[in-house]
Write a protein that holds these residues in place. Sequence first.
Motif, PDB file in Angstrom:
ATOM      1  N   UNK A 171      -4.491  11.459   0.036  1.00  0.00           N
ATOM      2  CA  UNK A 171      -3.036  11.462   0.066  1.00  0.00           C
ATOM      3  C   UNK A 171      -2.504  12.772   0.623  1.00  0.00           C
ATOM      4  N   UNK A 172      -1.252  12.753   0.978  1.00  0.00           N
ATOM      5  CA  UNK A 172      -0.584  13.930   1.507  1.00  0.00           C
ATOM      6  C   UNK A 172      -0.766  15.112   0.564  1.00  0.00           C
ATOM      7  N   UNK A 173      -0.392  14.928  -0.673  1.00  0.00           N
ATOM      8  CA  UNK A 173      -0.607  15.925  -1.723  1.00  0.00           C
ATOM      9  C   UNK A 173      -1.158  15.166  -2.907  1.00  0.00           C
ATOM     10  N   UNK A 174      -2.286  15.548  -3.397  1.00  0.00           N
ATOM     11  CA  UNK A 174      -2.822  14.869  -4.571  1.00  0.00           C
ATOM     12  C   UNK A 174      -1.996  15.271  -5.779  1.00  0.00           C
TER      13      UNK A 174
ATOM     14  N   UNK B 175       0.849  -1.200   0.000  1.00  0.00           N
ATOM     15  CA  UNK B 175       0.000   0.000   0.000  1.00  0.00           C
ATOM     16  C   UNK B 175       0.884   1.249   0.000  1.00  0.00           C
ATOM     17  N   UNK B 176       1.942   1.237   0.800  1.00  0.00           N
ATOM     18  CA  UNK B 176       2.849   2.388   0.853  1.00  0.00           C
ATOM     19  C   UNK B 176       3.533   2.598  -0.504  1.00  0.00           C
ATOM     20  N   UNK B 177       3.958   1.517  -1.135  1.00  0.00           N
ATOM     21  CA  UNK B 177       4.604   1.632  -2.441  1.00  0.00           C
ATOM     22  C   UNK B 177       3.640   2.207  -3.467  1.00  0.00           C
ATOM     23  N   UNK B 178       2.399   1.730  -3.467  1.00  0.00           N
ATOM     24  CA  UNK B 178       1.401   2.273  -4.391  1.00  0.00           C
ATOM     25  C   UNK B 178       1.179   3.759  -4.138  1.00  0.00           C
ATOM     26  N   UNK B 179       1.116   4.108  -2.862  1.00  0.00           N
ATOM     27  CA  UNK B 179       0.922   5.512  -2.498  1.00  0.00           C
ATOM     28  C   UNK B 179       2.064   6.367  -3.044  1.00  0.00           C
ATOM     29  N   UNK B 180       3.291   5.928  -2.831  1.00  0.00           N
ATOM     30  CA  UNK B 180       4.447   6.695  -3.278  1.00  0.00           C
ATOM     31  C   UNK B 180       4.522   6.778  -4.800  1.00  0.00           C
ATOM     32  N   UNK B 181       4.214   5.671  -5.472  1.00  0.00           N
ATOM     33  CA  UNK B 181       4.219   5.684  -6.938  1.00  0.00           C
ATOM     34  C   UNK B 181       3.193   6.688  -7.447  1.00  0.00           C
ATOM     35  N   UNK B 182       2.015   6.701  -6.841  1.00  0.00           N
ATOM     36  CA  UNK B 182       0.971   7.644  -7.239  1.00  0.00           C
ATOM     37  C   UNK B 182       1.387   9.068  -6.904  1.00  0.00           C
ATOM     38  N   UNK B 183       1.882   9.252  -5.697  1.00  0.00           N
ATOM     39  CA  UNK B 183       2.280  10.581  -5.251  1.00  0.00           C
ATOM     40  C   UNK B 183       3.362  11.173  -6.151  1.00  0.00           C
ATOM     41  N   UNK B 184       4.314  10.351  -6.530  1.00  0.00           N
ATOM     42  CA  UNK B 184       5.430  10.820  -7.341  1.00  0.00           C
ATOM     43  C   UNK B 184       5.164  10.737  -8.847  1.00  0.00           C
ATOM     44  N   UNK B 185       4.044  10.113  -9.213  1.00  0.00           N
ATOM     45  CA  UNK B 185       3.714   9.991 -10.631  1.00  0.00           C
ATOM     46  C   UNK B 185       4.662   9.092 -11.397  1.00  0.00           C
ATOM     47  N   UNK B 186       5.193   8.070 -10.736  1.00  0.00           N
ATOM     48  CA  UNK B 186       6.162   7.174 -11.352  1.00  0.00           C
ATOM     49  C   UNK B 186       5.453   6.135 -12.215  1.00  0.00           C
TER      50      UNK B 186
ATOM     51  N   UNK C  37      -4.825   8.980 -13.541  1.00  0.00           N
ATOM     52  CA  UNK C  37      -5.539   7.718 -13.379  1.00  0.00           C
ATOM     53  C   UNK C  37      -4.608   6.588 -13.719  1.00  0.00           C
ATOM     54  N   UNK C  38      -4.903   5.416 -13.159  1.00  0.00           N
ATOM     55  CA  UNK C  38      -4.021   4.265 -13.403  1.00  0.00           C
ATOM     56  C   UNK C  38      -4.395   3.566 -14.666  1.00  0.00           C
TER      57      UNK C  38
ATOM     58  N   UNK D 184      -7.298 -11.868   2.961  1.00  0.00           N
ATOM     59  CA  UNK D 184      -6.816 -10.519   3.281  1.00  0.00           C
ATOM     60  C   UNK D 184      -6.501  -9.736   2.014  1.00  0.00           C
ATOM     61  N   UNK D 185      -5.871 -10.398   1.044  1.00  0.00           N
ATOM     62  CA  UNK D 185      -5.575  -9.718  -0.219  1.00  0.00           C
ATOM     63  C   UNK D 185      -6.868  -9.344  -0.946  1.00  0.00           C
ATOM     64  N   UNK D 186      -7.862 -10.227  -0.907  1.00  0.00           N
ATOM     65  CA  UNK D 186      -9.149  -9.926  -1.543  1.00  0.00           C
ATOM     66  C   UNK D 186      -9.802  -8.721  -0.871  1.00  0.00           C
ATOM     67  N   UNK D 187      -9.708  -8.654   0.460  1.00  0.00           N
ATOM     68  CA  UNK D 187     -10.278  -7.508   1.184  1.00  0.00           C
ATOM     69  C   UNK D 187      -9.546  -6.221   0.823  1.00  0.00           C
ATOM     70  N   UNK D 188      -8.229  -6.300   0.692  1.00  0.00           N
ATOM     71  CA  UNK D 188      -7.448  -5.128   0.298  1.00  0.00           C
ATOM     72  C   UNK D 188      -7.847  -4.692  -1.112  1.00  0.00           C
ATOM     73  N   UNK D 189      -7.964  -5.654  -2.022  1.00  0.00           N
ATOM     74  CA  UNK D 189      -8.345  -5.326  -3.400  1.00  0.00           C
ATOM     75  C   UNK D 189      -9.720  -4.677  -3.434  1.00  0.00           C
ATOM     76  N   UNK D 190     -10.659  -5.206  -2.652  1.00  0.00           N
ATOM     77  CA  UNK D 190     -12.002  -4.624  -2.599  1.00  0.00           C
ATOM     78  C   UNK D 190     -11.953  -3.216  -2.008  1.00  0.00           C
ATOM     79  N   UNK D 191     -11.164  -3.046  -0.960  1.00  0.00           N
ATOM     80  CA  UNK D 191     -11.022  -1.731  -0.338  1.00  0.00           C
ATOM     81  C   UNK D 191     -10.459  -0.724  -1.333  1.00  0.00           C
ATOM     82  N   UNK D 192      -9.443  -1.134  -2.067  1.00  0.00           N
ATOM     83  CA  UNK D 192      -8.849  -0.238  -3.054  1.00  0.00           C
ATOM     84  C   UNK D 192      -9.841   0.087  -4.162  1.00  0.00           C
TER      85      UNK D 192
END
Length: 194
Positions: free
Chosen positions: A179-182, A65-76, A193-194, A159-167
């Motif tokens: 996020x900290x900064x959109x 989740x943290x990696x996804x957040x950082x990738x999104x935040x940084x636009x990588x 968008x992804x 747990x992974x299914x719950x995370x996927x549903x949550x996302x």
Amino acid sequence: MVTAVVGGPSGGDDEQVARLAAGSSNFGHLLRHEPLLVTLGCAAESYVHTDPHAAMVKTRLFGEIMARHLVTLLGVTVPVTRAHLEDFVQCYRPDEDRSKRVETERFKAYTYEELIARDKANLDITWLHDPSLDDADNLPAPEVLAAEIVEDLQAALEEFAAIAETLQQARGEGWRRRWLRSPTDTQTGTAPTN
């Protein structure tokens, strides 16, 4: 020690997650970024001594989740292709005899002696030690071990299914606003968008 609560799109009831955050000096600051990080971090922390396997699962989910957040935040955006792995595949040669492996600048084989001679070398894996497995005569039957493995894998899959549903739910609820900064797309001025 904080007990974690898991459920709902934010990783638990908002009040419960807020209580977790208030009681956690390690993960509380993440509440304003992503409540699920608070929940997973606190869960991993609370399970570390009583259920190390669950702690590892929670830690891995936290990292993803943290990696996804950082990738999104940084636009990588870096699509991984076979070409990225080709050097490793050429060195590893999975379908050939190990003696035919060729070292490169990036991939080199080391002997035990070379590793142990390094400063601060520690190949000790006692943290993986399970005292219940010391006595070979009292090991669980293979079918019991297999059933435990299946149970652990099913729990992890749930747990992974719950995370996927949550996302998935969070994506529909304007999840980028949390996020900290959109990050915004520099050309359109909208969230990517992804």
